[in-house]
Design an enzyme around this catalytic site. Structure first.
Site, PDB file in Angstrom:
ATOM      1  CE  LYS A 127      41.153  78.657  -3.364  1.00 44.26           C
ATOM      2  NZ  LYS A 127      39.966  77.847  -3.597  1.00 44.26           N
TER       3      LYS A 127
ATOM      4  CG  ASN B  93      34.019  72.749  -7.041  1.00 45.81           C
ATOM      5  OD1 ASN B  93      34.949  73.393  -7.523  1.00 45.81           O
ATOM      6  ND2 ASN B  93      34.134  71.476  -6.674  1.00 45.81           N
TER       7      ASN B  93
ATOM      8  CB  ILE C 125      36.799  76.945  -7.200  1.00 45.35           C
ATOM      9  CG1 ILE C 125      35.789  76.223  -6.292  1.00 45.35           C
ATOM     10  CG2 ILE C 125      37.453  78.116  -6.493  1.00 45.35           C
ATOM     11  CD1 ILE C 125      34.715  77.048  -5.676  1.00 45.35           C
TER      12      ILE C 125
ATOM     13  CB  CYS D 252      44.961  72.063 -13.170  1.00 43.25           C
ATOM     14  SG  CYS D 252      46.565  71.545 -12.653  1.00 43.25           S
TER      15      CYS D 252
ATOM     16  CE  LYS E 154      41.949  65.869  -4.583  1.00 41.72           C
ATOM     17  NZ  LYS E 154      41.405  67.015  -3.831  1.00 41.72           N
TER      18      LYS E 154
ATOM     19  CB  ILE F  58      39.172  60.468  -7.037  1.00 44.72           C
ATOM     20  CG1 ILE F  58      37.751  60.425  -6.484  1.00 44.72           C
ATOM     21  CG2 ILE F  58      39.713  59.142  -7.413  1.00 44.72           C
ATOM     22  CD1 ILE F  58      36.717  59.767  -7.389  1.00 44.72           C
ATOM     23  CG  ASN F  59      40.397  66.988  -7.795  1.00 45.90           C
ATOM     24  OD1 ASN F  59      39.383  67.616  -7.500  1.00 45.90           O
ATOM     25  ND2 ASN F  59      41.599  67.521  -7.764  1.00 45.90           N
TER      26      ASN F  59
ATOM     27  N   GLY G 152      30.828  65.137  -2.936  1.00 44.90           N
ATOM     28  CA  GLY G 152      29.801  64.761  -1.972  1.00 44.90           C
ATOM     29  C   GLY G 152      29.349  63.315  -2.124  1.00 44.90           C
TER      30      GLY G 152
END
Ligand SMILES: Cc1cc2nc3c(=O)[nH]c(=O)nc-3n(C[C@H](O)[C@H](O)[C@H](O)COP(=O)(O)O)c2cc1C
Length: 309
Positions: free
Chosen positions: A52, A76, A78, A137, A171, A197-198, A223
């Site tokens: 993570k 998501n 998170i 981010c 990434k 990819i993210n 997904g």
């Protein structure tokens, strides 16, 4: 059959995996660090595990709900909830050192300097074989994500490269106008490999309650729904970079993985499909082996980028 791959050929030590199936950041085990795997889970059957994304300090993450299932994927948000680098190095890394699989730590900061600090802090820690730099981010100084500006993504890569002896994987985010431009910049700044990819920015609304599916309103789509987006990114980037590409997005079967290899990926990561179902990694690997056997292919390298157009 030869499934071994070196994901960092331009790094002096290289990053050798016995096969090309990896976990993806944030989705391995119950906590993203491999917690709660079934007793006797064959870690050595995985090519590598990516842990993570870890930040300088612990983070609580975004408001609940953080995860919602959709017909063809997940949303998501998170919010990079994690215990912080000190706790990870103290409490988790010692265990990884005994694992029969390379462990890659994903790192992210809110400032360029924080990425560098994280890389410096990790240096010399047993049990970490490489870094995956998560540039998806927000940069607190500039608002946008680091990975949305080629020069900023390159600066992060360069600063990490300066202070680490480990292979550096970067990434990338698909939430950009031209991912190829970012890939080029990051490669030139010293990335040993790219993960593509993210998640794709997305949202969902319950029309009855009029509330968003995700507490943070906007989330990241993962997904099967995102697989075509990920494949296109791998295909376009593979045409212009020399460093290996790790493909991720919507992989559920060996056939999905084969698509990524044909598009130019040297390895794949499995994310959402393995949430709570770690057997999926093994099934993807078995599916790759089966596909190679049925096509009479002995080495994975024969398939990488072998798309017929
Ligand atoms: C619950 C969840 C948590 C995630 N956490 C991270 C993370 O910490 N760092 C990161 O780089 N990507 C994270 N991702 C993105 C995945 O690693 C992956 O890039 C994305 O989900 C696409 O792959 P998939 O379709 O196989 O899930 C997360 C995805 C999910 C679903």
């Amino acid at each position: 059959m030869d499934l071994a791959v070196n994901l960092a050929p331009r790094h002096p030590k290289g990053l050798w995996l016995t096969n090309s199936v990896m976990t993806s950041a944030g989705t391995f085990g119950a906590d993203g660090y491999g917690a709660g795997l079934p007793e006797g889970f064959p870690l050595n059957d995985l090519g590598a595990v990516v842990m993570k994304t870890t930040t300088p300090h612990s983070r609580q993450g975004n408001p609940e709900p953080q995860l919602a299932q959709l017909p063809a994927g997940w949303l998501n948000s998170i919010g990079l909830a994690n215990p912080g680098i000190e706790a990870v190095i103290r409490e988790k890394a010692p265990l990884w050192a005994s694992w029969p699989v390379p462990v890659i730590l994903s790192i992210a900061g809110e400032r360029v300097e924080e990425f560098q600090e994280l890389a410096r802090r990790v240096e010399g820690t047993l049990g970490i074989a490489a870094l995956e730099v998560n540039v998806s981010c927000p940069n607190v100084e500039g608002g946008l994500e680091f990975g949305q500006r080629p020069e900023l993504a390159a600066e992060v890569t360069h600063r990490v490269r300066q202070v680490t002896s480990l292979p550096v994987i970067v990434k990338l985010t698909p939430n950009v106008t031209d991912i190829v431009e970012v890939a080029r910049a990051v490669e030139a700044a010293g990335a040993d490999a790219l993960t593509l990819i993210n998640t794709v920015v997305g949202m969902g609304i319950d029309p009855t309650t009029r509330r968003p599916f995700i507490g943070n309103v906007l989330g990241g789509l993962s997904g099967p729904a995102m697989k075509p987006v990920a494949l296109a990114a791998v295909y376009r980037v593979a045409k212009v970079v020399r460093v290996p590409i790790i493909g991720v997005g919507g992989i559920v079967t060996g056939a999905d993985a084969m698509e990524f290899f044909l598009a130019g990926a040297s390895a794949v990561q499995v994310g959402s499909a393995a949430l709570g179902r770690p057997q999926v990694y093994l099934r993807v690997l078995a599916g790759i082996v089966e596909a190679m056997e049925s096509q009479g292919v002995q080495e994975l390298s024969q398939i990488i980028g072998a798309l017929q157009t």
